[in-house]
Design a protein around this motif. Structure first.
Motif, PDB file in Angstrom:
ATOM      1  N   ILE A  60      74.228 -43.620 -62.256  1.00  0.00           N
ATOM      2  CA  ILE A  60      73.922 -44.771 -61.408  1.00  0.00           C
ATOM      3  C   ILE A  60      73.803 -46.041 -62.249  1.00  0.00           C
ATOM      4  N   SER A  61      72.959 -45.997 -63.264  1.00  0.00           N
ATOM      5  CA  SER A  61      72.875 -47.109 -64.207  1.00  0.00           C
ATOM      6  C   SER A  61      74.184 -47.196 -64.996  1.00  0.00           C
ATOM      7  N   ASP A  62      74.510 -48.385 -65.478  1.00  0.00           N
ATOM      8  CA  ASP A  62      75.747 -48.539 -66.261  1.00  0.00           C
ATOM      9  C   ASP A  62      75.509 -48.463 -67.767  1.00  0.00           C
ATOM     10  N   ILE A  63      74.283 -48.087 -68.175  1.00  0.00           N
ATOM     11  CA  ILE A  63      73.925 -48.145 -69.592  1.00  0.00           C
ATOM     12  C   ILE A  63      74.830 -47.277 -70.470  1.00  0.00           C
ATOM     13  N   PHE A  64      75.324 -46.155 -69.934  1.00  0.00           N
ATOM     14  CA  PHE A  64      76.146 -45.258 -70.746  1.00  0.00           C
ATOM     15  C   PHE A  64      77.627 -45.283 -70.352  1.00  0.00           C
ATOM     16  N   TYR A  65      78.022 -46.265 -69.545  1.00  0.00           N
ATOM     17  CA  TYR A  65      79.439 -46.406 -69.226  1.00  0.00           C
ATOM     18  C   TYR A  65      80.167 -46.954 -70.456  1.00  0.00           C
ATOM     19  N   ASP A  66      81.323 -46.416 -70.744  1.00  0.00           N
ATOM     20  CA  ASP A  66      82.076 -46.849 -71.933  1.00  0.00           C
ATOM     21  C   ASP A  66      82.406 -48.335 -71.900  1.00  0.00           C
ATOM     22  N   ASN A  67      82.695 -48.857 -70.695  1.00  0.00           N
ATOM     23  CA  ASN A  67      83.130 -50.255 -70.602  1.00  0.00           C
ATOM     24  C   ASN A  67      81.976 -51.233 -70.374  1.00  0.00           C
ATOM     25  N   ALA A  68      80.725 -50.745 -70.429  1.00  0.00           N
ATOM     26  CA  ALA A  68      79.571 -51.636 -70.256  1.00  0.00           C
ATOM     27  C   ALA A  68      79.366 -52.464 -71.531  1.00  0.00           C
TER      28      ALA A  68
ATOM     29  N   SER B 181      67.829 -38.256 -65.513  1.00  0.00           N
ATOM     30  CA  SER B 181      69.118 -38.065 -66.171  1.00  0.00           C
ATOM     31  C   SER B 181      70.272 -38.502 -65.283  1.00  0.00           C
ATOM     32  N   ALA B 182      70.232 -38.081 -64.015  1.00  0.00           N
ATOM     33  CA  ALA B 182      71.301 -38.452 -63.086  1.00  0.00           C
ATOM     34  C   ALA B 182      71.368 -39.968 -62.918  1.00  0.00           C
ATOM     35  N   TYR B 183      70.205 -40.602 -62.839  1.00  0.00           N
ATOM     36  CA  TYR B 183      70.189 -42.059 -62.700  1.00  0.00           C
ATOM     37  C   TYR B 183      70.809 -42.749 -63.911  1.00  0.00           C
ATOM     38  N   LEU B 184      70.376 -42.365 -65.099  1.00  0.00           N
ATOM     39  CA  LEU B 184      70.850 -43.033 -66.316  1.00  0.00           C
ATOM     40  C   LEU B 184      72.322 -42.734 -66.609  1.00  0.00           C
TER      41      LEU B 184
ATOM     42  N   GLY C   7      77.609 -52.558 -76.446  1.00  0.00           N
ATOM     43  CA  GLY C   7      77.930 -52.048 -77.767  1.00  0.00           C
ATOM     44  C   GLY C   7      78.298 -50.576 -77.725  1.00  0.00           C
ATOM     45  N   PRO C   8      78.429 -49.934 -78.888  1.00  0.00           N
ATOM     46  CA  PRO C   8      78.819 -48.513 -78.955  1.00  0.00           C
ATOM     47  C   PRO C   8      77.880 -47.634 -78.141  1.00  0.00           C
ATOM     48  N   VAL C   9      78.454 -46.745 -77.340  1.00  0.00           N
ATOM     49  CA  VAL C   9      77.674 -45.973 -76.376  1.00  0.00           C
ATOM     50  C   VAL C   9      76.652 -45.065 -77.056  1.00  0.00           C
ATOM     51  N   VAL C  10      76.957 -44.560 -78.241  1.00  0.00           N
ATOM     52  CA  VAL C  10      76.039 -43.650 -78.934  1.00  0.00           C
ATOM     53  C   VAL C  10      74.777 -44.374 -79.384  1.00  0.00           C
ATOM     54  N   PHE C  11      74.846 -45.692 -79.542  1.00  0.00           N
ATOM     55  CA  PHE C  11      73.699 -46.459 -80.028  1.00  0.00           C
ATOM     56  C   PHE C  11      72.990 -47.213 -78.909  1.00  0.00           C
ATOM     57  N   ARG C  12      73.235 -46.806 -77.660  1.00  0.00           N
ATOM     58  CA  ARG C  12      72.600 -47.475 -76.530  1.00  0.00           C
ATOM     59  C   ARG C  12      71.344 -46.731 -76.071  1.00  0.00           C
ATOM     60  N   SER C  13      70.353 -47.507 -75.714  1.00  0.00           N
ATOM     61  CA  SER C  13      69.137 -46.981 -75.094  1.00  0.00           C
ATOM     62  C   SER C  13      68.387 -48.152 -74.485  1.00  0.00           C
ATOM     63  N   THR C  14      67.416 -47.852 -73.651  1.00  0.00           N
ATOM     64  CA  THR C  14      66.611 -48.885 -72.999  1.00  0.00           C
ATOM     65  C   THR C  14      65.142 -48.489 -73.072  1.00  0.00           C
ATOM     66  N   LEU C  15      64.276 -49.400 -72.672  1.00  0.00           N
ATOM     67  CA  LEU C  15      62.853 -49.068 -72.588  1.00  0.00           C
ATOM     68  C   LEU C  15      62.643 -47.870 -71.660  1.00  0.00           C
ATOM     69  N   PHE C  16      63.383 -47.866 -70.547  1.00  0.00           N
ATOM     70  CA  PHE C  16      63.238 -46.776 -69.576  1.00  0.00           C
ATOM     71  C   PHE C  16      63.731 -45.450 -70.148  1.00  0.00           C
ATOM     72  N   SER C  17      64.877 -45.470 -70.832  1.00  0.00           N
ATOM     73  CA  SER C  17      65.396 -44.219 -71.393  1.00  0.00           C
ATOM     74  C   SER C  17      64.460 -43.682 -72.469  1.00  0.00           C
ATOM     75  N   HIS C  18      63.827 -44.572 -73.236  1.00  0.00           N
ATOM     76  CA  HIS C  18      62.839 -44.138 -74.233  1.00  0.00           C
ATOM     77  C   HIS C  18      61.631 -43.506 -73.566  1.00  0.00           C
ATOM     78  N   PHE C  19      61.138 -44.159 -72.507  1.00  0.00           N
ATOM     79  CA  PHE C  19      59.958 -43.633 -71.824  1.00  0.00           C
ATOM     80  C   PHE C  19      60.238 -42.241 -71.260  1.00  0.00           C
TER      81      PHE C  19
ATOM     82  N   HIS D  81      71.010 -41.222 -77.061  1.00  0.00           N
ATOM     83  CA  HIS D  81      70.322 -40.940 -75.799  1.00  0.00           C
ATOM     84  C   HIS D  81      71.264 -40.342 -74.755  1.00  0.00           C
ATOM     85  N   ILE D  82      72.514 -40.756 -74.771  1.00  0.00           N
ATOM     86  CA  ILE D  82      73.458 -40.209 -73.783  1.00  0.00           C
ATOM     87  C   ILE D  82      73.538 -38.693 -73.897  1.00  0.00           C
ATOM     88  N   TYR D  83      73.501 -38.173 -75.124  1.00  0.00           N
ATOM     89  CA  TYR D  83      73.616 -36.732 -75.319  1.00  0.00           C
ATOM     90  C   TYR D  83      72.335 -36.004 -74.926  1.00  0.00           C
TER      91      TYR D  83
END
Length: 272
Positions: A91-99, A85-88, A102-114, A163-165
């Motif tokens: 540390i990772s930029d996947i849930f940064y608003d300015n990354a 959780s701390a990494y995603l 696309g919309p942050v609520v609809f973001r996820s990755t293979l790693f976040s799913h796993f 996933h962010i939530y």
């Protein structure tokens, strides 16, 4: 249903035209990994505990099940979930608003799913343990907590949204090792030690930060991104809104119990 970014792009890149099958395979592997992890550490605890912890041999047989469940089963998952959780989140930029995903609520990755699948596997295994040894490992509130966690995780895995939530909530697992250490010190009759007091103070502060204030942040973030949250499919939307309310209420209830326990410990220390 909206595509999750960059998750579905990653699936297409890895599996090509077999991406749908790849998604099912990811679900299966991640869930199985969580369940097998629990089985492995539980078996390891049964071998290691009598050798490393002399106090283990002195506790009742019925308490040994809880010892194994807490010492490595629960604590092991809590440490891994907190790190993921701390990494995603930070540390990772996947849930940064300015990354640029696309919309942050609809973001996820293979790693976040796993990682969510891994945690879902853990909660399923722990529910089985809770029911097998009910109510010794925990009462109805633990069963409710775990069931809501499983459903919420499964919905997030299925759609790839929110996933962010889920990771904001999973970060609160960082309190679990201190809860388990408190139980360990009680079982080994170390309630009068400085370590017990120190652990109680750390647990109280960390619980306030991770299980009370972090849930406040959860709803603040949701408020400012509500236009996105409302686009999540209906079942997912209702769980995103309702599950943290129930879990937050339970966290508050447990927080007051922790405060009372800390107060009793401080009074014992001050007594002549």
């Amino acid at each position: 249903m909206k595509r999750a970014f960059p998750f579905h792009d990653e699936l297409d890149m890895v599996f090509g035209e077999w991406s749908q099958l790849g998604e099912y395979l990811l679900w299966f592997i991640s869930l199985l990994s969580g369940i097998l992890f629990c089985k492995l550490v539980y078996a390891m605890s049964k071998v290691v505990s009598p050798i490393v912890f002399p106090a283990y041999n002195k506790i009742l047989d019925k308490d040994k099940f809880e010892w194994h469940n807490r010492l490595m089963f629960s604590t092991g998952h809590a440490i891994l979930a907190s790190i993921f959780s701390a990494y995603l989140l930070y540390i990772s930029d996947i849930f940064y608003d300015n990354a640029p995903y696309g919309p942050v609520v609809f973001r996820s990755t293979l790693f976040s799913h796993f990682c969510l699948g891994f945690s879902c596997g853990y909660f399923i295994a722990d529910i089985v343990m809770l029911l097998l040894f009910y109510p010794h490992l925990g009462g109805y509130e633990y069963v409710i907590h775990h069931l809501m966690s499983v459903v919420s995780l499964a919905l997030a895995i299925q759609c790839g949204h929110g996933h962010i939530y889920l990771y904001i909530v999973l970060l609160s697992e960082c309190t679990t090792p201190f809860v388990n250490l408190r139980w360990f010190l009680m079982m080994t009759k170390q309630k009068s030690t400085k370590l017990y007091l120190f652990n109680g103070v750390v647990l109280t502060v960390l619980w306030l930060l991770a299980r009370v204030l972090l849930f406040v942040y959860y709803f603040i973030h949701m408020y400012f991104h509500y236009d996105q949250v409302r686009q999540v499919h209906d079942t997912g939307y209702y769980f995103l809104v309702s599950a943290p309310v129930v879990l937050g209420f339970m966290n508050l209830m447990w927080f007051f119990k922790i405060l009372q326990a800390l107060n009793r410990t401080l009074k014992r220390k001050q007594a002549p």
